[in-house]
Structures are given as C-alpha cells and as structure tokens.
Design an enzyme around this catalytic site. Sequence first.
Site, PDB file in Angstrom:
ATOM      1  N   HIS B 153     -56.936 -63.400   5.488  1.00 39.81           N
ATOM      2  CA  HIS B 153     -55.520 -63.694   5.744  1.00 39.81           C
ATOM      3  C   HIS B 153     -54.638 -63.295   4.564  1.00 39.81           C
ATOM      4  O   HIS B 153     -53.575 -63.874   4.361  1.00 39.81           O
ATOM      5  CB  HIS B 153     -55.306 -65.192   6.028  1.00 39.81           C
ATOM      6  CG  HIS B 153     -56.230 -65.770   7.033  1.00 39.81           C
ATOM      7  ND1 HIS B 153     -55.995 -65.688   8.390  1.00 39.81           N
ATOM      8  CD2 HIS B 153     -57.426 -66.422   6.906  1.00 39.81           C
ATOM      9  CE1 HIS B 153     -56.976 -66.302   9.039  1.00 39.81           C
ATOM     10  NE2 HIS B 153     -57.865 -66.734   8.163  1.00 39.81           N
ATOM     11  N   SER B 275     -39.039 -40.610  -8.362  1.00 39.81           N
ATOM     12  CA  SER B 275     -37.604 -40.774  -8.174  1.00 39.81           C
ATOM     13  C   SER B 275     -36.976 -40.306  -9.479  1.00 39.81           C
ATOM     14  O   SER B 275     -37.453 -40.652 -10.565  1.00 39.81           O
ATOM     15  CB  SER B 275     -37.336 -42.254  -7.905  1.00 39.81           C
ATOM     16  OG  SER B 275     -36.120 -42.665  -8.469  1.00 39.81           O
ATOM     17  N   LYS B 281     -41.492 -45.005 -11.324  1.00 35.76           N
ATOM     18  CA  LYS B 281     -41.826 -45.429  -9.957  1.00 35.76           C
ATOM     19  C   LYS B 281     -42.714 -44.385  -9.286  1.00 35.76           C
ATOM     20  O   LYS B 281     -42.455 -43.189  -9.356  1.00 35.76           O
ATOM     21  CB  LYS B 281     -40.533 -45.577  -9.161  1.00 35.76           C
ATOM     22  CG  LYS B 281     -40.652 -46.430  -7.921  1.00 35.76           C
ATOM     23  CD  LYS B 281     -39.290 -46.555  -7.231  1.00 35.76           C
ATOM     24  CE  LYS B 281     -39.444 -47.182  -5.854  1.00 35.76           C
ATOM     25  NZ  LYS B 281     -38.214 -47.031  -5.056  1.00 35.76           N
ATOM     26  N   GLU B 288     -48.622 -44.095   3.144  1.00 33.29           N
ATOM     27  CA  GLU B 288     -47.764 -44.519   4.255  1.00 33.29           C
ATOM     28  C   GLU B 288     -47.850 -43.538   5.418  1.00 33.29           C
ATOM     29  O   GLU B 288     -47.868 -43.938   6.589  1.00 33.29           O
ATOM     30  CB  GLU B 288     -46.318 -44.650   3.771  1.00 33.29           C
ATOM     31  CG  GLU B 288     -46.164 -45.787   2.764  1.00 33.29           C
ATOM     32  CD  GLU B 288     -44.776 -45.826   2.153  1.00 33.29           C
ATOM     33  OE1 GLU B 288     -44.192 -46.921   2.119  1.00 33.29           O
ATOM     34  OE2 GLU B 288     -44.270 -44.777   1.694  1.00 33.29           O
TER      35      GLU B 288
END
Lengths: 457, 457, 457, 457
Positions: B153, B275, B281, B288
């Site tokens: 979980h 970026s 970052k 994804e």
Amino acid sequence: MWGGRFAAQPDDAMQAINASIDIDQRLWREDIEGSKAHAAMLAAKAIITPEDNAAIQAGLDQIAAEIEGGTFPFSRELEDIHLNIEARLTERIGEAGKRLHTARSRNDQVATDFKLWTMRATREASDGLRALQKVLVKRAEEHAEWVMPGFTHLQTAQPVTLGHHLLAYVSMAERDRVRLIGGALEAAWECPLGSAALAGTPYPIDRDMTAHALGFHGPSHNSLDAVASRDFALGALSSLSIAVTHLSRLAEEIVLWTSPQFGFANLSDAWSTGSSIMPQKRNPDAAELIRAKAARIGANFAALNGLVQKLPLAYAKDLQEDKALTFAAFDDFALSLTAMIGMIETLSFNRAALREAAARGYSTATDLADWLVRELKTPFREAHEITGKIVRRAEETGVAELALLPLSDFQAIEPRITEAARALLTVEKSVESRDCYGGTAPQRVREQAQRWMEMFE
Amino acid sequence: MWGGRFAAQPDDAMQAINASIDIDQRLWREDIEGSKAHAAMLAAKAIITPEDNAAIQAGLDQIAAEIEGGTFPFSRELEDIHLNIEARLTERIGEAGKRLHTARSRNDQVATDFKLWTMRATREASDGLRALQKVLVKRAEEHAEWVMPGFTHLQTAQPVTLGHHLLAYVSMAERDRVRLIGGALEAAWECPLGSAALAGTPYPIDRDMTAHALGFHGPSHNSLDAVASRDFALGALSSLSIAVTHLSRLAEEIVLWTSPQFGFANLSDAWSTGSSIMPQKRNPDAAELIRAKAARIGANFAALNGLVQKLPLAYAKDLQEDKALTFAAFDDFALSLTAMIGMIETLSFNRAALREAAARGYSTATDLADWLVRELKTPFREAHEITGKIVRRAEETGVAELALLPLSDFQAIEPRITEAARALLTVEKSVESRDCYGGTAPQRVREQAQRWMEMFE
Amino acid sequence: MWGGRFAAQPDDAMQAINASIDIDQRLWREDIEGSKAHAAMLAAKAIITPEDNAAIQAGLDQIAAEIEGGTFPFSRELEDIHLNIEARLTERIGEAGKRLHTARSRNDQVATDFKLWTMRATREASDGLRALQKVLVKRAEEHAEWVMPGFTHLQTAQPVTLGHHLLAYVSMAERDRVRLIGGALEAAWECPLGSAALAGTPYPIDRDMTAHALGFHGPSHNSLDAVASRDFALGALSSLSIAVTHLSRLAEEIVLWTSPQFGFANLSDAWSTGSSIMPQKRNPDAAELIRAKAARIGANFAALNGLVQKLPLAYAKDLQEDKALTFAAFDDFALSLTAMIGMIETLSFNRAALREAAARGYSTATDLADWLVRELKTPFREAHEITGKIVRRAEETGVAELALLPLSDFQAIEPRITEAARALLTVEKSVESRDCYGGTAPQRVREQAQRWMEMFE
Amino acid sequence: MWGGRFAAQPDDAMQAINASIDIDQRLWREDIEGSKAHAAMLAAKAIITPEDNAAIQAGLDQIAAEIEGGTFPFSRELEDIHLNIEARLTERIGEAGKRLHTARSRNDQVATDFKLWTMRATREASDGLRALQKVLVKRAEEHAEWVMPGFTHLQTAQPVTLGHHLLAYVSMAERDRVRLIGGALEAAWECPLGSAALAGTPYPIDRDMTAHALGFHGPSHNSLDAVASRDFALGALSSLSIAVTHLSRLAEEIVLWTSPQFGFANLSDAWSTGSSIMPQKRNPDAAELIRAKAARIGANFAALNGLVQKLPLAYAKDLQEDKALTFAAFDDFALSLTAMIGMIETLSFNRAALREAAARGYSTATDLADWLVRELKTPFREAHEITGKIVRRAEETGVAELALLPLSDFQAIEPRITEAARALLTVEKSVESRDCYGGTAPQRVREQAQRWMEMFE
C-alpha cells in the site's frame, strides 16, 4: 444526499471496500488445500508439533465438509475466506489453529490460492474447448461434402464444403487450448507459498515440499514478485479473450445462417427462444449472448491489466479486484462454451439452400482461371482478365451459374476453352479440385476429421 | 462542408480506405522471402519452368536491393506492398513475373507475410527483455545487500534488499519472455501459404516445401482458418500488453524513487530531461512515457480483438487494421524497452536514504513476532498482539527504530524478551534472516543473480 | 542485440521520446492564434511594448504563411511545434521574439492550443454528422413507403418502411451531435492561457482578454487543473466513440444488405471495390473499414483515459500521448463519415427483395393480435395465444403470408375473425396502421423527414 | 467433462442465458411507474376501461409495497422483472392485468425502464459529486495559504497552496457534473414508450401523455431507434469513466501523500485499515480501491460500446448485458465517491512537511526569472539562462532554498539583482505573487472557495 447519507457510517463503506468474502469464498477449496500442505510442511520441519498438525488436518477436513454441506457460518466481519477458515479452525481446535499461520502471510496465501484456482479453471476451460472440438468434428464429418458459399466481405467468393468451414473452428480452438494450457503450465512453475508478506520468512521452511504437494514445479524465485504479480491471471484472461473471440465469430455465423435471409441452418428448440405469437420463430439468443460475453471478457482483461499497470511493488489493495474480474470471465466463458456446444450439436443445415447460395455470383470463376493457367499456360494475371470477360458475358446473358453458360460464349472470348474445362465449373467439381493439404475438398475434410479424432483419443 | 467537400471525390476516400502501402511496406522483406519460397516450390513441382523461377529469384533479389537502397518506386495506386513488388517484378522480368502469383492469392500471402513479421518481432521483443534482464541482474548484484523499504500500500512494511527488489522484475520479464516465445513457437506451427483465397488450390503444390523454407513446422490444416485468423497477432499483442504492464510498474517506481520526496535514486543526464531554469532538475520523461505506452499497447490489443470478434469467415476488410495496430505496439514496446534499459543501467541509488526509509515505521515488527513464535512458542496470532503493544510503546516514546527501544520497554510487555531478540531488530539483521528460498537475504539475492547469469549464458 | 544496439545512443531514444513535432505540428494554426492573442494582451497591459507586439504579430503572420506554403523549416531538435515557431520568430524579428513567452509557459500554451484544436475538430465532426443526416433524410423520403423486414435477433419481426429504418440513424446522429457540441461548448467555458506552468503568474495579465480573443467564455478558475486536465479530449473521444458505434451499426447493415443472401441493396462502383476475375462483385470495403475504425476509436478513448488515471497533478509526460490518440480518432472518424455519406448517397435498394423479405415469417402476426384486442376486446395475452395458433396453421398449410391464409382457417380458431381483419394482414396495411407518433407508417416517415429538413435549414 | 456435464441440460443453460431477473429486478420501481403511466393513458384514450385502470393502479401499488416489504415472490421462470410484475398483477387482479400490455411490448418497456433508471442514477451521481465538491471547498478554505510543492513529473516545480490544489478537483468535478447532467437532460428528451416491439403501434395512444407523466420532454421520434439504441447508457458510462478518472488521480495523490516518504497527510482511522502488528500503520485501502474501480468503470463502457457496435437494428439479445454493466458502474462509482468524501473530510495535513517539501529544489527559480523580466526588462529566454546559473551556484554552495543564498552570489552572476528581489524568493512570497485569476495565491483561493460556495447554495 450523498455526503449526508454516507458520512456518518464509514464502517459500512469500509466494510464494502474491504470485505471480499462474497467473491473469494470460491477459493475455499484451494485455501484448505494450501493450508493442509503448509501445516504438513511445518510439522515436517518441526516448526509445529505432529499433534498440532494432526489437529489442523482434521479440522480443515471438517471445515471442507461444512462448506460443501452448506453449514459453514460465513461472516463478513472476518472479511475474506482466509480469515473465515482460520477463525473457524481456531474455534474448533483451539491453540493449534493459531499456529497455522506461522511462516506465511495473507499475501502469499492469497497469491497461492488464486493461482491454484486459475490453473484449475484454465484446464477446465481447455477441456471445454476440447468438448466443442469433438462436436464440431462430428458435425464436420457428417457434412464433409455439403457445398456452401465461402465468403470474403460477406460476398460469395468460392464454394467451400460445410465440413471444411466447421473444421476451421476446430483449428482455432486447438490454438486456444495450447494458449490456455501453456499459461497453466507456466503458472505451475512457481509456487508463491513461503514468500510471506513480501520478503520471505526467517523460519527454516521447506518450500519445495509445499510446492510439490500443491502440484507446482517448485517455489517462486523472488518473494516480492510472488506476492505482487498477477500475470498468471492476466495470461489466463487474455487467452480467454482470444478464445471467446473465436466463439463470437462462430456465434455471428449462427445468427447469420439462421436468419431467414440466409436460411442455411435451423436452431433446435432447446437452444433457441420462441415467441408466443410467432411460434415458428426461433431466436438465436444464446449465440447473441456469446457475442456480448466476448466483449465483456475482453474488457475484464483490460480492466485487470490497466489496474496492475499503476502499481509499484509489492501488494496494493487495487489487486483485490483481480478475483471478481477473473471469476466473472471464466463463468462467462463456461456459459458461452456450453451454449455453443449445445447449438452446434443440434443445429440442422439446409443442404439445398447452401448449395444454391454457393453457386451464386459465378463463384467458380477462379476455377476457370486456374484451368487457363494449368492447361493453356496463360500467365496468371492474364487468365484473370479473360475470366473476367467471361463472367461479364454470363451476367449479361443472365445465366445463374458459370457451368450453365454455353461453350460458345466461352470460346467467343478464349477459343481454346474446351467442354472439359466448362465441366469443371460446377460447385461440386470446384470443391473437389481444391485438394491441396488444408484445402476444402471433401476427401481433405475427412482426412482432417480423422486426424482430429485420433488426436482426441 | 463535409458532404460537399468529399462527395465529389470518392476516389480519394476509397484510396485512403484501400491503400495500405504506407503501413504494410514494412512487410517487404517477408513478402520477398515468401515469394522466393513460393516460386522455388512452383518450379520444383513443374508448375513454372526453371527459367521462370531463375528470373523470379533474381528479380526479387534486385527488388530487395532497391528497397534497401531506398530507390524502389513505391506507388499508392498499387495499394499494397504485395502488388507493388509484383508489378515491379513484371516490369523487370516480364512474363515470368505474371506467373509468380499462380496457386496463391493475396489472402494467404498477406497472412504468411504478416505471420512471419510477427514471429520475428516477437523474438526480437523477447531478446530485448533478455537485455533488460541482464542489466537488472547486474544492478541487483551490485546492490545485493543494500537495504530499502519493502512496501505494501506504499506504506513501509518490511525491509528488503534493493537487489531483491530489482530481481523481482527479472522474474516477471522471464515469464513475459516465455509467453512471447510460446506464442511465436505456436505461430510457427502452421504456414498459411497455399491456402489461396480461402478454399485451397487445385494445383499440385507442395505445401511442406514452402512451409519448411520459411521456417514453419508445416502447412496449416484448414485454408479458411489460415486466411481468416489473426490469433497469432492477438497472442503477440496480449503478451506485449502484459510485458509492458511490468515495465510500467517499474517505470512507476522510477518516477517515485527519483522524486525529491523519496530521494532513493537519481536518473542520469542521458536518460532524463532538464530545465534551463532549474538545471538540477531531472525529469523522468522516459519513465512516464513507458507508463503511457502501456496504456496504448493494451488498447491496441483491445482494438484488434474487438474488431475480429465481429467477423464471420473468411476475410473481411476490417482485418486490414491488424498491421497498423501490431506494428505500433511493437514499436512502442521497443522504445519502452530501450528507455528502460538505459535508465536502469545508469540509475544511481542513494544508500543512506534507502536505509533510513527502510527503518521507518518500525518495519522490523514482524521479526519480533517471529522470534516470539520461534523461541517462546507463542502462537502466531498472539505474537502479533504482543508485538503490536510494543510498537505502540515505541511510538509513544518516540524512538525511530524498534532496535533502539530499551530492553526494559520490551520486557514491560513480555518479560521473556531478551537482548538477543532486540539485537535482531535492525534492518540489516531483518533482511539477513529472511533467507528461505526466494527470500530477500543478501545471500539469496546473490544466489539468484548467479542462477540468472548461468541461464543467460 | 537490443541493449547493445541502443545503449550507446541514448540521444536517439530520448529524442524519439521527447520530440513530438511529427505529431503536434498539426497545432500550428492554434499555436499562432494563441501567441497573437497573448502578445496583444501583453502589449495592452504594457508588459511588452507596442513595437514588440507589432513585430510579433507581423512575424507570426509570416510564419503562418511559411507553414501554409510548405516552406517552414521544421526541426526535430526543437522538439515541438511551440519551440519551432518561437525559435523561428526570434530568428526573424530578434529580441522581441524572446519576449513573447513572458507570463506563459509551455504547459498552458499546449493546453490552450490542444483545446482549441479539439473544439474545432469537434465542431467539424458535428458538421459531418449533419451532412450524413441530410443524405439519410433524402434517401428516407425517397423510400418512405418501401416495405422491408424489421428485425429482432436478425429474425423477421414486423414489417417496417425503409424510410423509417434510415431515419432511425438520423435520430442517433442527432444525439451524437448534441453530445459532441455539448462537449465543445463545455470546453469553451474555460481558457487555460495564463495558468503558466501550473501556479499562475505574477504578471498583471488580463486573462479575460486572451480568453475572449480565442473564443472562450472566460479564463479557467484553477491553474493546476488547467494544465493537468484533459477531460475536454476525453469527452470528445468518448462522444466520437459513441457516434462511430452508430456508424458501425449502419455499416454492419450495409454489409448485410449488399450480401447476396440479403440482396436488399447494391453499392455503387465508386463506393465499393471490385475483383478483376468477378467483375460483378462489389465488396463493401468502406463499410467494413468503418466497423474496424469503431473498434480503434473506442480503444483510443480507453488508452487516454487509462493513462490519465494514473497521474497525480499537475503535468506529466504521459500526457504527451494525448494528441496522437486524439488526432488519430478524429481522422478515423472523418474517413468513416465520408465513406458513409458516399455509400448512403449512392446505395440503390431492391424494392421487390425488400418487400418479399418483409412478408416472410408471418410478420404481420402482431397485427392480427392487435385486431383481436381492439375489436373483440380479447385481453392482450390471450390474443397472442390465438394468433400463435393461427400462425402455426399457416405454417402447416404452407402459405407464405398470413394475408394469404383462407378466412376459414382463421375462423376455425377464432370464429369472430372477419374478412376485414384478414385484409389488414398485408405488409402494406401493417406499416400503414402503425401510425402512432414515431411509428413506421409512411405518413409518419414523411412527417419526420419534413421535421428534420426544417431543422436543417 | 464439459460437453457431458452440460449437454443433457440445455434448459439450465438457456435459463442462465435468458433469465435476467437477478439483475433487472433493480428496475422494479421504474417498471411500476411506467406501467401506471401506460395504464392511465390507455384509460384516457378509452383503450381500456376506467375500472380496469383502477384495478391496475391499485394492483401495482400493492406490488410495489410487496417488493419494498421483501415479500414479493420473485421467480426465475418468469425471466425478468417485467414478466414477474405483470404475472403477479394478473394473479392479483385477474383479467384486467392481461390488458395492461396492450399497445406496448417488452422492447419499449425495457428501454423506458432502463432509461428512467439511468437518468435517476446519473442525477444521484451528480449529487454525489456535489457533496464531494463541498467537502473539498471546505478543506481548501481551511488550507488556503498552506504552502506545498506543485509537481510536474512528480518533481518539485513551483510552490502552490494546498487550498489551490484541492480546488483543482472541484473544477474537474464540476465539469464531470455538467457532463453527467447534460447526458441525463439529453436522455430526458425522448421517451421510448409507445414504440412497441420496433415499429410503433396501431392503437390510438397518446405518447405525449405517458412521456410527460414519466418526466420526459416528449415521445421518441423513431420507434426502431427507440428500442435499439443504448447511447443514453453509453453516454452515462463514458461520463462516469471520466469522472472516476479524476477520482483516481486524487486517490493516487492520497496514496502518495500518506506514504511515509511524502508524509504530507494522515488518513483517519475510520477511512484506513490497520495492522495488528504495526498499529501505527494506516493503509489507504479505500484510495487504492478507487484506482481499481476507475479501471473497471472504463472497461464497462468499453464492453457495452464494443457490444453495441456489432448490432444491426433493432433489438438483439446482446443488449441484455447493458444493465449488468451499467448497474455495476454506478455502484462502483457510488462506493468510490463515498470513500473519497470520507477520506477528504477526515484527512489531516502536515503543514511543516508540506512547507519543507515546497522549498526544496529551488522551487522559486521562476520567481527570480520573472523579476528579471519585469524589473530589468531582460527578455524572457535570457532571464531563464541567468536564473539557471544562479540555481547552479546555489546547488554548489549547498543552500537549501534560493532565498537563503547570499546576495553576493546573485550579484556575481547578475549585478543588478537587489535585496528586494532576493526577498521575493521565499515560498510564501512566491505563492502570494501568483495572483492572476485562477492563480495559486491565498487570496485567489479564498475568492474561488467563495465563488463555489455561492454556487452551491
């Protein structure tokens, strides 16, 4: 109002979310089987005493009898089948019952039970496909030389034999069986039991012993994978999805064949529904429902696959839906198969209508082209053009079948066409001629029917 | 306006509907291979002359060279790859080219080409999974004893080793390979070539010869089935759907692990995007996209399966969509796999962060319960209750790990707990103790890594 | 080998993952439109100078001309349409180009462009449905009193008129239009522009101004929602999925009607494909492809919906797939609609075949039952039983239509049945009698056709 | 064995296929309502007598009472709810009961009942979403200025306010409501009752009267469409699919926020599940189940849409599955919504953890770039580059937040940066500054919360 209606009773909603007993009580047989194997192993490894083991074995047998006899007191408070059985065991045999769960967890227990269930259901589905194959082969042999239209785009293309058409589905079902059985064999490779919650267990358990007792090849190699993965269910559902797609195609054909426009076949009373006002009408409800079930089984695979995609390791509650989706798919498949077997077994075909339809549309045109190639050495593409001209002439003169066109009309376009060539253009000669391996010729159909029957023995 | 805009030009719309050359030109290799085998067989059976065969073989080789060299003049008017190649052949070698299509039809040709392509793509996908496994095993061995939290979980449940976690995906990929290869082997069983349009052919062809030349076990048993079925593609797509679901789970974990909240791992520059404004970052775009591709591949299976469900035998135009759906799924899978291999190969893990997270939440509580069962013979369920009380005490006193709670606190609840028991409650001792087969103990991880590496040889 | 093949070139793979220019260049019109509105607003709020704005407006107009003229230098290195246009702008107008992106981000820019595109495409799809409706109404009016069988379960149930049957699809298309337009109107409610990366922007922008310039009702209320949500695309895709399901049903009917077994209709040459060898054959490829596209569009919705389900706020790369899925669905829908309009416009119907089929199966049995209820006050359920007996008698005596059964046979079962009752049992009388609102009576069909035509004006 | 097991009992299988009473008894309320309206109309048109009507009305009321009271004798032999009620009515009131079915058929009856049910369920689902919105707005207002990280790619992008984040879901839910209500309104446009089996009816019925009595705008325009179409259910299911996708995203966030790695929030005991051994652990089972239900609801839409695609007009048995799929989707949605309302209502947030996470990763870099653009007129793209250099410096010097970097470090890269600029770089200043309409600034959050509350009144 929603918020108002529910807000005060989280207990009800959480129970609805957590309790899976209405669904997973179907796992009772596998749960007891798994627990018996586990307890025997714990005793063999001296983790529990022989006395405890004996009490557990006897207690579980009694519980099995209770469930089979319908006297087992299922409780939603105890959430699932696993806790229901364990609690009942402790109620019956006391302390020893509390030792059963040593060196395992609900996570490996659920994975094992559900895998065992899926393996069995898969084998049963495969047996069901075999039963369908037998009926199809029997009907194919009975109709080995009956001529019917072979369609492309639902337009008459070439004559085929009805036996050949029915055998096409035997081949599909055979691959479906291979896919299902292959999945069950793969599933049998690794037994999750002993993976515990997710990390394995510190007890000196013998995982080979439980694996073998439950019919697995051996223990799973990775405890995280064992409790988190459901690809055995996904594999089964995808194989069912493909198998039911084949049933859906055959169902679609039954709907067409029995429609008055086709008039190729009639459903038996037992496998159709009627209408009080039109007693002669026989609706193919069973065939239609198979089509619908095909859509549902595919969706169940999509749902389970989509749901697993989102999950990091190891267990998450999302996986609770695996059983409802899988059970429903197997139930729908079983119902579809039963209905299909029943329909095929009792379907009666209309020989004249099939033959007449087969001859429509100058369906033996290819036979003429093939004769031109074979006998006159006309290049294939030119043979097609010549044939096209003759078909057009036949259409203009209004003859119904190419074999009925006068020889002079043939020769007006290609003078070398002979009476012997023209004689080949009946639908019967056409199907007889296609006797390459796998072809539609009656002798090939009988040969294949024989091959299947030998395989079935 | 729609009707107005299009109504006058049915040609354009019909060409858009019929022309598949933009999609199916990917089958050129298989088409030439199939045609060469077919011509050789026609010559062997004296259906065409040796001279024609020689011209065809040479002509097809030249066309292959043209296509590879990018000089082949593809034409949309010629609709598909099959007609493009055949027309070009006739252009090059004349009459002989027109004889190539003897005793076959576009229906069996397409089915054969597409099956060959799918078999190859499936084997490549399986090889790709093997490559991923190798990288995973290497990284697993490097991190065999690094401790991290095992989640249920997404809550900390028990400590596991990072190596163990990575190996979980090796097991999944292995089953995915079995599923894919099993499908390819099944597909190799039956060669459609020689089934012609749908009924077989009257020529005395040798279907065993072409089947073997193309790497099949033998000819298909039923010509209707051979041209109408696409379960080989459905099987491949469903296996890809399940395999990419596993990639999606790992991708989900990479997104989590590299988020600042987890801080478990860092993506390399090469496999992340940046970026300009926040140079530190690193966005997990590749991970994804894998998740997104998982949804797409599953949908492609659903589309093809749904589309076939509607179809009576034999061929219908609906089936033309099979290739676009299948090609796209294999492309998406290849891209996903490449990205995953790249990410895993270059991911760097943060040992301290993993260790610290592993110890949170009193993750070794089960170890204490197991000690109580093992050493004090406390029944399992009671051991859980005692442990629960101790955990609550640890929480109240605010100690971060169970191993840091003073012995007196343990003994206040269960006086028989010893210092030795307490010493077992570090995360390192916990993972070491779980050394049953398939467990998370470092020695087990190394053993499994070794087992995999031997398999890979 | 996979790993080996790709491992060295992460750049290629990452470019394949990141570059969306091949897909999203379709957004160029919306991107320029959005940028022009944004620049005008920045100038109005004195965030950029009037000179900068003038240069930007002119530069963007020139870029639009370049793209339309096919001379725009698209670059994959610049990843997407937004960067391509912005880079080109700076190349052309210098410094001012670098100020365009002030107070916005790629996130709100993409959301705005894609929303504008979807709104337009939705309106076009709705216009296309209107065009189909017009053709259907025209054909319906032409065939207002042609009688055909109304089917349930593909069995003859009751006679209906062909005009009525065609109008059924006009009603479906109308609801499909409402659904599509409703979605476009809902989408027009909120303009994402000005939401910036996800949190809004500190510049004193005028979001009402850009929203109105782009045809929105106003600015979006929440910046996180504006950049993260794609329900406007999901709504459009689901509405397309339902609309194409209706097209698929009609396509299924065209395949049936034009099959030789039905013989209800003939496709025009323009909207069918032929065969060189069977020149009279007309394959309904276009209708079949519509069925296949229906499966694909539904799958595209499922893929996008499944993909979004996994995502926490705000933007994630998974969303990049939104455009490929949406563009493909609209393209497939447009092709399907064009083909359907073309087919319906040029379909020719066979009056005799339709009439003959309508009369089969004692399709006017209900008319007799209704007469019994109306004239003799027989309770409905009893009337059905009496009629059933008469139908059975008709079947036994072998008459083809109920209207042809001698009166004595009717009266043998129910003596009160009159000649007048018997006269009602032709298919023509049957359809005429069903003249309740929405019924199949020719006068009702004309009334409905009239109603639709007034709506279309 | 399958064939053997079932072959002998077609009755059982056919009953399983035909009987829908287990599913469709949920339509009892709508069925009675529809029958009462129908009988009243029959009486008003003098098709039945006032006495019969009175008996029917009273009889149906008594049946409603029996069903509500649990005493109604449901029978599987009577197949469905419609026949169960009608048979019971005749049992109770005799002859008059047999007249009720005059001028209607099971086809229009089912379509009407199911449409009424779906309209009601849709409105209830919409009310449920409203309840969720209210809870979200309340929690948003309570946390209007709490700062948390705004993520892209699950990487920290910019600070946002928690209130703003929660309000994003209020906007989504509002569009979901519009979609649901729009569907229900569209469904209310046309009442199927009076379409009879498929062709309309010859009785002089008043369809406006029944339509209005049941809450419809008017009668359906085409009887074939009315009995064959299920797009009202498809529209409802697709809208539910999208709405539950939004719930799934929020559920995904709850799972993340409550994981120890995030530590952003804690679930209440009531809306989480625990573990006896780790009493402090709270598993987000309810959130996980919502994610799973999202996959299921989407699959139900896909199944129903796929199933309808195959069907020529008018009714086919495939459509029987419509109810099971629709009921299950609404049930799953209701459970998901209840759980979400409960979780959100009782979730407690950790302000410090949220604030700390918001400041990580130099999340205010954009604020600096915006200052450079605004105050120094630096072109946007250059401002980004300068900021990137400063962020890199901050990272090298190891300061945790940009606001903590000494001014000299800023000025080393851009000498014109002032102390005032630096002071803007706290997360609090950052969110305050983003006060464009729809932005994350606390004042905007309060403004929006106020706007929603006014709408809710």
